[in-house]
Enzyme design. Structure first.
Site, short mmCIF file in Angstrom:
data_model
loop_
_atom_site.label_atom_id
_atom_site.label_comp_id
_atom_site.label_asym_id
_atom_site.label_seq_id
_atom_site.Cartn_x
_atom_site.Cartn_y
_atom_site.Cartn_z
N GLY A 71 19.70 12.56 37.20
CA GLY A 71 20.19 11.25 37.60
C GLY A 71 21.58 11.27 38.17
O GLY A 71 21.90 10.54 39.11
N THR A 72 22.44 12.12 37.62
CA THR A 72 23.82 12.20 38.12
C THR A 72 23.84 12.68 39.56
O THR A 72 24.56 12.13 40.40
CB THR A 72 24.65 13.14 37.22
N ASN A 151 22.97 1.20 29.79
CA ASN A 151 22.56 2.23 28.84
C ASN A 151 23.08 1.99 27.43
O ASN A 151 22.49 2.44 26.46
CB ASN A 151 23.03 3.61 29.32
N GLN A 179 18.05 4.13 32.98
CA GLN A 179 17.66 3.62 31.68
C GLN A 179 16.44 2.69 31.72
O GLN A 179 15.83 2.44 30.69
CB GLN A 179 18.83 2.86 31.03
N HIS A 201 14.88 12.97 32.11
CA HIS A 201 14.94 13.11 30.65
C HIS A 201 15.10 11.78 29.93
O HIS A 201 15.09 11.74 28.70
CB HIS A 201 16.08 14.06 30.25
N THR A 237 15.73 25.71 46.60
CA THR A 237 14.32 25.78 46.24
C THR A 237 14.02 24.83 45.09
O THR A 237 14.75 24.78 44.10
CB THR A 237 13.95 27.22 45.82
N CYS A 326 35.83 7.48 18.04
CA CYS A 326 36.88 7.42 17.02
C CYS A 326 37.00 8.72 16.27
O CYS A 326 37.88 8.86 15.44
CB CYS A 326 36.59 6.30 16.04
#
Length: 755
Positions: A71-72, A151, A179, A201, A237, A326
């Site tokens: 996706g990136t 997301n 998402q 994924h 490829t 945190c």
């Protein structure tokens, strides 16, 4: 029942059908799809069959599907590819403030290339207002990128309306649908999308494969150059096995709601049951995101006045995601929650639960038990303490979560690092912020103050007589290891170090204790004190008093008093040009401790770090007293770079560090690469960055390692160069290993040169 996985928005497992579809490509079907022989033809058929399945899922034509590495990459190809191809038409891009980093970071990069980016605000439910979108349009607006569904909170954007607006104004519309695919219908025609990104994924396909829908007639520039794969838009490829898996996952989506083989929104009833169960136990819990226009599987909840990372650490057997980073000393609320203006007291305690195809009613009930304190694991054994809210009320677990008997067996199961968001000295206030505060305070006066706040020395020194001065120091840290005894010993070694770093000798200590008595048995505190007492005895002194308070987070430390001859004080502010820089312990305790907290570290790596932190700096300091020490400090929370900056700033000198000579704990580099970086380390690097001058070829990771927030680190010594080799040799003879010459002090205006 095994661990409960409620983090499907992070990634999904392979659907068994997807795994089965991929198996042939592990062995039998291995041809290059660009080859013209039979092996290549079979591979090409698999790629094209997958392309048809993805196109059907999106209501697109097969030739509009470009396979990518995820996706990136699809987002990068869409945004950069279109922007670069059409920059001559305009340079204005519209996006939202809650996009995934795979979009926002691309936009920020494009801003460095001369493009102008408008980040649209969202309302308190995470929704973009189409009216704001219209107002943002101007001459030169060529592209808009608005995600389909968020997301983190699941809010579904008014994509059809925004797409229609783009269409009417001649703006190309990109949608990040990572998402939403597989959860809600994704139809590029209804959405009026010109570009749309898919991540395999996120819907039960393998990682490392994705797709970009690129509408016919939409021209983009390729980013990867090579042969003419994927219609000459994505060289390389094809990942046949991954693409086959993606195709099968798309095929399964095509059979879902509307095709008769699944109930509509199978995850929504489970999500709502989870919400109900949690809200019953925690009435003040806050829902983040739109109550209705939201992904059916996503539940983002804010637990008031709680630390999300601490909660997740304690919910053993449950996997979910925090909305705020945190842990490990770096407090950062997500950009999504900030944009939605979620109140801080809820944002820091926000946790995202996301269900999926494999989620079951039994798992949801198990999750509710774990979260509310009646389930298995530490939450069953010990009540979750609650921070009091402003109105004096507390959000408490449901009745039935009782304190277990304080037996030795239960005591062994305590994981102290699970009760704190920071680790050891990594919890220090940002040095750049602390520096400003200290500079604003009035300077102490008196001719008996030999070392005060005018420099960043390790302790204060007060003249007590002609030949004697008193050293006073205090150190107070949250757990850096899980074992209470070891924690006490490390905290004591850390506090004692400041006396030796001043060239002094400790006299006695007072303990400082903050302890959550309603959460942890008192036997644990007893073990902490025993560890500290034994370590203090090793130093030749005693703990003769102290002070304690009840607190939500365990913390322990010492006030140590020592003595030193007024003429033999080691300061950190008096190095001389030409001095050799000596380091007496390896770096990496912050990184290793973070890996331990995240249950990533090996036992061997953890033991090495614990041994290092438990070692007193007594013997190295006593040996160094024979030599001409011009400056000294111990390396703790501000890291080597932070403490070196303080050493150089006072004297107006520079330093040269030979990074390959800096000793590191064995696994520090590997764990840093794996992302086990405490927040304090990131702060330290930011603090020192203005002084850094790094030679070309020095890996970027080196700077993080040199900035790593240490607990009970070694001494950093500026030593007369003629004596350095002799000192190192004597250390070796005395069995003190890991000591190294790491650089030198050089003329210049406060620079740290890493070579």
């Amino acid at each position: 029942m095994g661990p409960v996985y409620l983090d499907y928005n992070a990634t999904t497992p392979l659907d068994p059908g997807v795994a089965e579809a991929m198996i042939p490509f592990l062995s039998r079907v291995f041809g290059n799809p660009s080859s013209s022989h039979e092996f290549g033809i079979i591979a090409r058929q698999a790629v094209e069959q997958a392309r048809q399945s993805v196109a059907l899922m999106l209501n697109a034509y097969p030739d509009e599907i470009i396979f990518t590495g995820g996706g990136t990459e699809a987002n990068n190809l869409a945004l950069k590819g279109f922007a670069f191809a059409h920059a001559h038409k305009g340079r204005h891009i519209i996006t939202s403030a809650i996009e995934h980093p795979a979009v926002t970071e691309v936009c920020r990069f494009l801003a460095t290339m001369g493009f102008e980016i408008t980040f649209l605000p969202v309302d308190g439910l995470g929704m973009v207002d189409p009216a704001d979108f219209i107002r943002a349009i101007r001459p030169g607006t060529i592209l808009a990128s608005i995600m389909h569904a968020n997301n983190e909170v699941g809010t579904i954007q008014p994509f059809e309306e925004i797409g229609s607006i783009c269409n009417a104004h001649g703006i190309v519309f990109h949608c990040d649908a990572a998402q939403s695919v597989g959860k809600i219908p994704v139809d590029v025609q209804n959405m009026h999308a010109d570009l749309l990104s898919v991540a395999g994924h996120k819907f039960y396909a393998p990682k490392g494969v994705g797709a970009l829908f690129c509408r016919r007639g939409t021209r983009i520039t390729k980013l990867l150059h090579g042969a003419g794969h994927e219609q000459n838009l994505r060289a390389g490829t094809e990942n046949i096995m991954g693409i086959a898996g993606l195709g099968k996952a798309a095929e399964l989506v095509n059979r879902e709601p509307g095709a008769g083989n699944r109930e509509p929104d199978p995850g929504q009833s489970l999500r709502d049951r989870l919400h109900q169960g949690i809200a019953t136990a925690f009435p003040e819990v806050r829902l983040n995101g739109h109550p209705e226009k939201r992904l059916p599987n996503t539940l983002s909840l804010g637990f008031r006045d709680r630390d999300a990372s601490v909660l997740l650490n304690k919910w053993k057997g449950l996997a979910a995601s925090a909305g705020a980073a945190c842990h490990a000393g770096l407090e950062t609320i997500s950009e999504v929650l900030l944009a939605m203006k979620v109140p801080r007291e809820y944002a820091l305690g926000t946790i995202r639960f996301s269900l999926g195809r494999m989620s079951t009613p039994d798992e949801v009930e198990e999750a509710i038990e774990i979260i509310t304190g009646a389930g298995r694991g530490e939450i069953r054994r010990y009540t979750i303490g609650q921070a009091q809210s402003e109105d004096g009320n507390e959000a408490r677990p449901m009745a039935g979560a009782e304190l277990a008997p304080t037996s030795a067996d239960n005591k062994k199961e305590i994981k102290l690092t699970g009760y704190t968001h920071a680790l050891g000295c990594a919890c220090k206030i940002k040095p750049q912020a602390l520096e400003k505060i200290l500079n604003s305070l009035p300077k102490p006066k008196g001719n008996k103050i030999l070392v005060g706040t005018e420099t960043s020395d390790d302790a204060a020194v007060y003249l007590f007589g002609k030949d004697k001065a008193i050293i006073q120091t205090v150190d107070f840290i949250p757990p850096v290891v899980d074992d209470p005894y070891q924690y006490g010993a490390i905290a004591a070694a850390n506090a004692l170090s400041d006396i030796w770093a001043m060239g002094g000798k400790p006299l006695f200590a007072l303990s400082i204790v903050a302890f959550p008595e309603n959460r942890i048995p008192f036997e644990v505190l007893e073990q902490i004190l025993h560890g500290a007492s034994d370590k203090v005895s090793e130093a030749g002194i005693s703990i003769i008093g102290g002070h304690s308070i009840e607190d939500e987070e365990p913390k322990f430390g010492l006030v140590v008093s020592g003595e030193v001859h007024p003429g033999k004080i080691w300061r950190n502010s008096t190095p001389e040009s030409g001095d050799v820089l000596l380091l007496t312990k390896p770096l990496g305790t912050g990184i290793i401790s973070t890996a331990v907290k995240r249950e990533y570290a090996s036992r061997e790596a953890a033991d090495e770090a614990i041994r290092t932190m438990c070692e007193l700096n007594k013997k190295p300091a006593e040996l160094l007293m024979k030599y001409k020490v011009h400056a000294c400090t111990d390396v703790t929370g501000f890291g080597l770079l932070g403490h070196l900056k303080e050493m150089l700033s006072a004297g107006g000198l520079s330093a040269e560090i030979l990074w390959q000579q800096v000793p590191l704990l064995k696994m520090a580099w590997a764990y840093a690469v794996a992302g086990m970086i405490p927040g304090g380390t990131v702060n330290n690097l930011e603090f020192a960055s203005s002084m850094l001058d790094t030679d070309p070829g020095v890996p970027e990771m080196v700077k993080l390692l040199l900035a790593d927030a240490q607990t009970s680190g070694g001494l950093l010594v500026a030593l007369c160069p003629q004596q350095a080799a002799e000192a190192v040799s004597e250390f070796a003879k005395e069995g003190i290993h890991g000591v190294a010459i790491i650089g030198k002090i050089i003329p210049g205006n406060s620079r740290i040169i890493i070579r």
